[in-house]
Design an enzyme around this catalytic site. Sequence first.
Site, PDB file in Angstrom:
ATOM      1  N   HIS A  92      -0.456   6.000   7.015  1.00 19.41           N
ATOM      2  CA  HIS A  92      -0.784   6.179   5.601  1.00 19.41           C
ATOM      3  C   HIS A  92      -2.246   6.572   5.459  1.00 19.41           C
ATOM      4  O   HIS A  92      -3.104   6.099   6.187  1.00 19.41           O
ATOM      5  CB  HIS A  92      -0.498   4.909   4.784  1.00 19.41           C
ATOM      6  CG  HIS A  92      -1.095   3.663   5.344  1.00 19.41           C
ATOM      7  ND1 HIS A  92      -0.557   3.012   6.435  1.00 19.41           N
ATOM      8  CD2 HIS A  92      -2.190   2.943   4.999  1.00 19.41           C
ATOM      9  CE1 HIS A  92      -1.279   1.949   6.719  1.00 19.41           C
ATOM     10  NE2 HIS A  92      -2.293   1.888   5.866  1.00 19.41           N
ATOM     11  N   HIS A  94      -5.416   6.458   2.964  1.00 19.32           N
ATOM     12  CA  HIS A  94      -5.988   5.812   1.780  1.00 19.32           C
ATOM     13  C   HIS A  94      -6.816   6.847   1.026  1.00 19.32           C
ATOM     14  O   HIS A  94      -7.724   7.449   1.609  1.00 19.32           O
ATOM     15  CB  HIS A  94      -6.944   4.674   2.177  1.00 19.32           C
ATOM     16  CG  HIS A  94      -6.321   3.513   2.874  1.00 19.32           C
ATOM     17  ND1 HIS A  94      -5.937   2.359   2.211  1.00 19.32           N
ATOM     18  CD2 HIS A  94      -6.020   3.298   4.182  1.00 19.32           C
ATOM     19  CE1 HIS A  94      -5.440   1.486   3.078  1.00 19.32           C
ATOM     20  NE2 HIS A  94      -5.481   2.032   4.284  1.00 19.32           N
TER      21      HIS A  94
HETATM   22  P1  5GP Z   1      -4.115  -0.727   6.644  1.00 17.45           P
HETATM   23  O1  5GP Z   1      -2.814  -0.841   7.409  1.00 17.45           O
HETATM   24  O2  5GP Z   1      -4.551   0.709   6.499  1.00 17.45           O
HETATM   25  O3  5GP Z   1      -5.198  -1.578   7.239  1.00 17.45           O
HETATM   26  O4  5GP Z   1      -3.883  -1.283   5.189  1.00 17.45           O
HETATM   27  C1  5GP Z   1      -2.614  -1.334   4.572  1.00 17.45           C
HETATM   28  C2  5GP Z   1      -2.762  -1.186   3.084  1.00 17.45           C
HETATM   29  O5  5GP Z   1      -1.477  -1.300   2.499  1.00 17.45           O
HETATM   30  C3  5GP Z   1      -3.648  -2.259   2.412  1.00 17.45           C
HETATM   31  O6  5GP Z   1      -4.656  -1.613   1.639  1.00 17.45           O
HETATM   32  C4  5GP Z   1      -2.674  -3.066   1.551  1.00 17.45           C
HETATM   33  O7  5GP Z   1      -3.226  -3.484   0.337  1.00 17.45           O
HETATM   34  C5  5GP Z   1      -1.524  -2.074   1.333  1.00 17.45           C
HETATM   35  N1  5GP Z   1      -0.232  -2.725   1.182  1.00 17.45           N
HETATM   36  C6  5GP Z   1       0.290  -3.689   1.989  1.00 17.45           C
HETATM   37  N2  5GP Z   1       1.524  -4.032   1.568  1.00 17.45           N
HETATM   38  C7  5GP Z   1       1.784  -3.284   0.465  1.00 17.45           C
HETATM   39  C8  5GP Z   1       2.904  -3.194  -0.424  1.00 17.45           C
HETATM   40  O8  5GP Z   1       3.912  -3.876  -0.294  1.00 17.45           O
HETATM   41  N3  5GP Z   1       2.806  -2.289  -1.437  1.00 17.45           N
HETATM   42  C9  5GP Z   1       1.705  -1.502  -1.621  1.00 17.45           C
HETATM   43  N4  5GP Z   1       1.713  -0.652  -2.647  1.00 17.45           N
HETATM   44  N5  5GP Z   1       0.633  -1.558  -0.802  1.00 17.45           N
HETATM   45  C10 5GP Z   1       0.667  -2.440   0.228  1.00 17.45           C
END
Ligand code: 5GP
Length: 128
Positions: A92, A94
Amino acid sequence: MSIFTKIITGEIPSYKIAENENFIAFLDINPNAKGHTLVVPKKEENKLFDLSRDAYKDLMDFSYTVAKALEKAVPCKRVGMSVIGLEVPHVHVHLIPLNKMADIQFAKKVKLTNEEFVALAQSIAAEF
Ligand code: 5GP
């Protein structure tokens, strides 16, 4: 199955902004800043650089379109981009509306109500 695949299949809800055959964009549930958006390939892959070159380019292209809409809908100095993936092992991007350096830091979070999330997702989607 990742939490993002569950969002893609509709098993769990999201504040969706845009979608095409291969990608979806929705609001991050725990945003660094208002309008923090995630752009996700529908095909579940763990790491960004395990994508094929074509899938990578297509992800960046879709992210470009989403960032343009985000910049129009959410007042900010610029839209920042980051790829981490340490929390959710499903690629993903950001996209984060930035006004100050702290907005890109994942230690800083803002709280939004359901109504604010709904209004934000609609205002960004309207810019497509
Ligand atoms: P990373 O894997 O890049 O460190 O962060 C994962 C991102 O996904 C975080 O910013 C977190 O807030 C977001 N996130 C985690 N679970 C969910 C979810 O169920 N729904 C949404 N919309 N975002 C999520």
